[in-house]
Write an enzyme that holds these catalytic residues in place. Structure first.
Site, PDB file in Angstrom:
ATOM      1  N   GLU A   7       3.706  -3.088  -1.984  1.00  0.00           N
ATOM      2  CA  GLU A   7       4.364  -3.881  -3.111  1.00  0.00           C
ATOM      3  C   GLU A   7       5.743  -3.264  -3.419  1.00  0.00           C
ATOM      4  OE1 GLU A   7       6.143  -5.520  -5.993  1.00  0.00           O
ATOM      5  OE2 GLU A   7       4.134  -6.479  -5.357  1.00  0.00           O
ATOM      6  N   CYS A  10      11.138  -8.407   8.696  1.00  0.00           N
ATOM      7  CA  CYS A  10      10.136  -8.300   7.734  1.00  0.00           C
ATOM      8  C   CYS A  10       9.912  -6.647   7.751  1.00  0.00           C
ATOM      9  CB  CYS A  10       8.874  -8.928   7.962  1.00  0.00           C
ATOM     10  SG  CYS A  10       7.607  -8.722   6.681  1.00  0.00           S
ATOM     11  N   CYS A  56       1.858 -13.442   8.449  1.00  0.00           N
ATOM     12  CA  CYS A  56       1.796 -13.225   6.845  1.00  0.00           C
ATOM     13  C   CYS A  56       0.363 -12.563   6.615  1.00  0.00           C
ATOM     14  CB  CYS A  56       2.195 -14.345   5.987  1.00  0.00           C
ATOM     15  SG  CYS A  56       2.155 -14.097   4.290  1.00  0.00           S
ATOM     16  N   SER A  89       5.061 -13.839  -5.007  1.00  0.00           N
ATOM     17  CA  SER A  89       3.537 -14.455  -4.456  1.00  0.00           C
ATOM     18  C   SER A  89       2.562 -14.782  -5.681  1.00  0.00           C
ATOM     19  CB  SER A  89       3.125 -13.015  -3.635  1.00  0.00           C
ATOM     20  OG  SER A  89       3.915 -12.750  -2.698  1.00  0.00           O
ATOM     21  N   LEU A  90       2.675 -16.030  -5.638  1.00  0.00           N
ATOM     22  CA  LEU A  90       1.808 -16.522  -6.796  1.00  0.00           C
ATOM     23  C   LEU A  90       0.454 -16.676  -6.495  1.00  0.00           C
ATOM     24  CD1 LEU A  90       2.226 -17.539  -9.811  1.00  0.00           C
ATOM     25  CD2 LEU A  90       2.573 -19.792  -8.893  1.00  0.00           C
ATOM     26  N   ASN A 113      -3.643 -17.171   7.247  1.00  0.00           N
ATOM     27  CA  ASN A 113      -3.877 -16.573   8.668  1.00  0.00           C
ATOM     28  C   ASN A 113      -5.024 -15.300   8.630  1.00  0.00           C
ATOM     29  OD1 ASN A 113      -1.218 -17.255  10.027  1.00  0.00           O
ATOM     30  ND2 ASN A 113      -0.251 -15.845   8.383  1.00  0.00           N
ATOM     31  N   CYS A 126      -1.117  -0.454   0.145  1.00  0.00           N
ATOM     32  CA  CYS A 126      -0.876  -0.915  -1.159  1.00  0.00           C
ATOM     33  C   CYS A 126      -1.982  -1.015  -2.088  1.00  0.00           C
ATOM     34  CB  CYS A 126      -0.502  -2.615  -0.615  1.00  0.00           C
ATOM     35  SG  CYS A 126      -0.076  -3.549  -2.051  1.00  0.00           S
ATOM     36  N   SER A 133      10.029  -9.549  -2.079  1.00  0.00           N
ATOM     37  CA  SER A 133       8.733 -10.035  -2.376  1.00  0.00           C
ATOM     38  C   SER A 133       8.072  -9.238  -3.425  1.00  0.00           C
ATOM     39  CB  SER A 133       8.239 -10.464  -1.040  1.00  0.00           C
ATOM     40  OG  SER A 133       7.285 -11.258  -1.622  1.00  0.00           O
TER      41      SER A 133
END
Length: 376
Positions: free
Chosen positions: A104, A51, A293, A158-159, A249, A58, A135
């Protein structure tokens, strides 16, 4: 002359491995002192996923994401993104890449594109097509641009909520990009033929059906109701979409959230599956090292620094900043002979990559050191 060059512009200053040995988080210090995190995930099937981060901080501001609390400091260069793969390969050979770390990706489009192109190039890192996933929180114009220029990558949206009103409350960017437009762009990406490197050659596997992924963080509250499960199912019904339900998390964000009980998530899953969709509950990895995450936010900064130890890390890590730049934390500490600067403008970058000492690819970055600003 060799004194003017280094094999990488960044370095690993801390490596943490979870108690189950399945997750390793790397804290990487960039040439200007800023830091990002990447996470290595070892799966029971034997594959290993990295990842990666694409930005320092961000600007999307998702209320439940630790990285979103940082604001945006600046973009990573293509070389800095690739160096995360170089370091990770030194720990465990990487098979898959997901751009689900800090930042992003589509807000740093050009550098992400250059990095992804190198990742799948047989002359550079040689990852298989379809093994790289980008993503996004949902920047509709950039999704369309990605489809046009990088159709060979997988796309994850990512909704986090099934309707515009709810999504706008937890994902500020949703106010600018409507959910209907996002799903349409996602659908178009799935319909686009798989083409290597953005070229005109279609995949020879005609039976291969492209799927996109929707990520949905399970937050105890309105977005986790069974009514929302039905709305999510109807929204994705009839499309080649995989839904990933992500148990929340715990982080130190201002708005306090918690994860619904596992039994509730399972029932939510069953409802969405009733609409003919593949729905999975993501296995949480690296939570004990803040590598799961939404947890990436440089915990070591809060703890007063880390020991510098040169070691060989989801999501979704105070400097005065100016628009279009990322300033040095302390310019006096920069040794021009030993630290080559990242990209300063469109003409200041020359990168070369080499495979060395049996540890995958080692990148040799040649960059002019006269400018100290970073594109934002």
């Amino acid at each position: 002359m060799m004194a003017n060059f280094v094999t990488t512009t960044s370095k690993v200053v801390l490596s943490q491995t979870s108690s189950d040995q399945m997750t390793t988080k790397l804290l990487i210090e960039l040439h200007d002192g800023h830091q990002v995190e990447s996470v290595i995930m070892r799966h029971e099937t034997g594959r290993t996923t990295l990842c990666v981060s694409s930005q320092v901080g961000c600007k999307m501001g998702c209320t439940f994401c630790a990285t979103g609390t940082m604001g945006i400091i600046g973009n990573l260069t293509a070389g800095e993104i690739l160096e995360q793969l170089v370091f990770a390969d030194g720990v465990k050979k990487i098979r898959n890449i997901v751009f689900m770390g800090m930042g992003e990706p589509l807000n740093n489009f050009d550098n992400v594109k250059a990095a992804v192109t190198a990742m799948v190039s047989t002359k550079q890192f040689g990852l298989a097509f379809g093994h790289v996933t980008v993503s996004t929180v949902g920047v509709t114009p950039k999704i369309k641009k990605l489809t046009a220029e990088m159709p060979f990558v997988n796309l994850a949206l990512s909704l986090h909520a099934p309707n515009q009103e709810m999504r706008s409350e937890i994902v500020p960017a949703a106010k600018a990009y409507k959910i209907e437009g996002l799903i349409e762009a996602l659908d178009q990406h799935m319909k686009t033929p798989l083409r290597a490197g953005g070229g005109a050659v279609e995949s020879t596997n005609k039976k291969k059906v492209r799927k996109a992924m929707i990520q949905y963080t399970m937050l105890d509250g309105p977005t986790a109701t069974f009514e929302c499960a039905h709305q999510l199912g109807k929204l994705c019904e009839g499309k080649n979409i995989i839904v990933n339900l992500i148990p929340y998390n715990t982080t130190d964000v201002k708005d306090k959230f918690k994860c619904p009980p596992h039994e509730h998530i399972v029932n939510f899953q069953k409802i969405v599956m009733s609409y003919g969709l593949y729905v999975f509950i993501r296995k949480t990895m690296g939570q004990d090292i803040a590598g799961a995450c939404g947890q990436l936010v440089l915990q070591n900064k809060k703890e007063g620094g880390v020991d510098v130890e040169n070691a060989a890390g989801t999501s979704n890590c105070g400097v005065k900043r100016t628009v279009g730049s990322r300033k040095l934390l302390n310019p006096k500490k920069t040794n021009k002979k030993n630290i080559m600067q990242g990209a300063r403008d469109d003409t200041a970058v020359l990168s070369a990559f080499a495979f060395a000492l049996g540890v995958s690819f080692v990148m040799l970055a040649l960059v002019r050191a006269k400018s100290f600003t970073r594109q934002k």
